[in-house]
Design a protein around this motif. Structure first.
Motif, short mmCIF file in Angstrom:
data_model
loop_
_atom_site.label_atom_id
_atom_site.label_comp_id
_atom_site.label_asym_id
_atom_site.label_seq_id
_atom_site.Cartn_x
_atom_site.Cartn_y
_atom_site.Cartn_z
N VAL A 9 42.61 37.60 39.52
CA VAL A 9 42.72 38.56 40.61
C VAL A 9 41.60 39.60 40.52
O VAL A 9 40.96 39.95 41.52
N LEU A 54 48.55 38.58 46.90
CA LEU A 54 48.19 38.86 45.51
C LEU A 54 48.84 40.14 44.98
O LEU A 54 48.54 40.56 43.86
N ARG A 55 49.73 40.71 45.77
CA ARG A 55 50.42 41.90 45.30
C ARG A 55 51.41 41.55 44.19
O ARG A 55 51.91 40.43 44.12
N HIS A 68 38.35 38.23 41.64
CA HIS A 68 38.33 38.07 43.09
C HIS A 68 38.18 39.41 43.81
O HIS A 68 37.41 39.53 44.78
N GLU A 69 38.88 40.42 43.34
CA GLU A 69 38.89 41.70 44.02
C GLU A 69 37.69 42.58 43.68
O GLU A 69 37.35 43.48 44.44
N TYR A 70 37.08 42.30 42.54
CA TYR A 70 35.91 43.09 42.12
C TYR A 70 34.76 42.15 41.78
O TYR A 70 34.32 42.03 40.63
#
Length: 464
Positions: free
Chosen positions: A288, A424-425, A291-293
């Motif tokens: 995650v 993705l929470r 993917h997010e950073y």
């Protein structure tokens, strides 16, 4: 009368006193006033723990403006602690014991009845030494080589699938490699089922109802399986490598030198394999983060040292353990607060990892903080604190860090994949927690660059 008797009684006498000086000698020596430990206003906080989950203690630290407060939990008084100084106190064996601190429902799912985590003194030392003996660089290196092979095999399999769920796949990869490393035979057709059972044990520790029952049944199945292997090893019907986890646990004795029962040896062997499978949670959170950073992907490729900063930030930022428990060994006073023998004490893990007094801008994912900030046995405790060799700090922390570094490198350079729209929470009220989707990956393509096999942690400071 001149100032007289004061050194002991604290009473200063003067000529205006109407009582004879000898009277003051009869007064009791005044004790230092005990501070009142702030109290959570709830009559019982059990439902609040369920409703709030990971940040339960941290929420009250901020609301009560105190790093120490008391609650009632399941009808009993408990003291909650927060912060590095509290962690140092909590891990001092002169003041706290683990015996009686782990609820039976957690023992019957997560760690097993009477396991190493529930002991103190000579019995804990005896078993902990056995676990630490498995953590040599040579032993960890062998595990990394086995994991590299499994990641490569998984990538080839994933390439033939429309999509995969990383959490499920990582559990199987870790289970296969951990069993091979431990000397536990695992037929291919059983790998996914056994991996799922290890996962169910972990998932049950904070659950009730069906989650708890599934975890308990998974533990029974796994203990039956491992007990059978221990008996075969002891009878000479199953050969395992000398010094392997299966060999060590099959021959493990108690503090008096008596061989552990086959069931108890099986429980401790599970406590070698199960935590490795549980690293799938961290691997999923790491995916995650990648993917997010995405800006960190280039840094990870350019600087091998940066991988450790990234992994440590995953361990700090994402939730893994909410809090830990112990009981007071004997009456004592700390910061003017009285701790009575037998009192349950909970140490805040999640909150310490998100405290701005310890970690500047704690809600920002920033691996570079580990380039500049020193960590100690008490200010960074995602898997517990204290020292490895004299306390209860997780013996498998090295393996966690090295496995994560290998997995992050593999996800970043060993495969290419697409991340479809998904949830993705993660829910902080659920213990343990995980991204809702488990991290779905599509069109996985191996790059031909294998997962690294030579993975080491930085010099570890957590030894006396």
């Amino acid at each position: 009368m001149e100032k007289g008797f004061a050194a002991k009684s604290g009473a200063y006498l003067n000529s205006s006193s109407s009582l004879p000086a000898v009277f003051y000698l009869l007064l009791p020596y005044p004790k230092k006033a005990m501070q009142t430990i702030p109290r959570d206003p709830s009559l019982d906080s059990t439902l609040d723990v369920v409703r709030e989950g990971f940040p339960f203690i941290w929420n009250r630290v901020r609301n009560l403006h105190s790093d120490i407060f008391q609650i009632r939990l399941m009808g009993q008084r408990a003291i909650c602690l927060h912060g590095p100084e509290a962690a140092e106190l909590f891990y001092d064996p002169a003041y706290f014991v683990r015996t009686g601190a782990v609820p039976r429902r957690v023992q019957t799912t997560l760690m097993g009845l009477d396991a190493v985590q529930t002991h103190d003194g000579a019995e804990h030392r005896c078993r902990k030494d056995a676990f630490m003996a498995l953590m040599t660089p040579q032993s960890r290196g062998r595990l990394m080589r086995l994991l590299a092979r499994e990641w490569q095999a998984a990538a080839e399999y994933w390439a033939g699938q429309e999509e995969i769920v990383l959490f499920d796949e990582a559990q199987e990869v870790l289970c296969r490699a951990a069993c091979a490393w431990a000397g536990v035979p695992l037929p291919d057709e059983d790998a996914r089922r056994r991996a799922r059972d290890f996962g169910l044990m972990v998932d049950a520790f904070g659950g009730a109802g069906p989650r708890h029952w599934r975890g308990k049944r998974a533990r029974t199945r796994t203990e039956d399986w491992m007990e059978g292997l221990i008996k075969q090893i002891r009878k000479g019907r199953l050969e395992v490598a000398a010094g392997s986890p299966a060999d060590v646990m099959a021959g493990l004795g108690d503090a008096d030198g008596e061989l552990l029962s086959a069931r108890m040896a099986a429980i401790e062997l599970i406590n070698v394999v199960r935590p490795i499978v549980a690293i799938a949670t961290y691997i999923t959170f790491a995916a995650v983060a990648l993917h997010e950073y995405p800006a960190y992907k280039g840094l990870l490729r350019a600087d091998e040292e940066y991988t450790e900063y990234f992994v440590q930030e995953v361990r700090r930022d994402f939730p893994f353990a909410p809090f830990l428990g112990a009981r007071v060994r004997q009456d004592f006073t700390w910061r003017g607060c009285r701790f009575d023998k037998g009192t349950l004490v909970l140490l805040d893990v999640y909150g310490l990892n998100h405290d701005p007094r310890v970690w500047p801008e704690p809600n920002v994912f920033w691996p570079d903080r580990f380039r500049h900030q020193a960590i100690s046995p008490y200010n960074f405790i995602p898997q517990g604190g204290g020292y490895y060799d004299t306390g209860h700090r997780c013996a498998g922390e090295w393996i966690t860090i090295e496995t994560l570094k290998q997995a992050v490198t593999f996800l970043n350079t060993g495969i290419r994949y697409e991340v479809p729209a998904q949830d993705l929470r993660y829910d902080l009220t659920r213990m343990p927690t995980l991204p809702a989707s488990g991290f779905v990956m599509r069109q996985v393509r191996p790059t031909g660059q294998p997962a690294p096999t030579a993975v080491q942690t930085a010099a570890c400071p957590f030894h006396h």
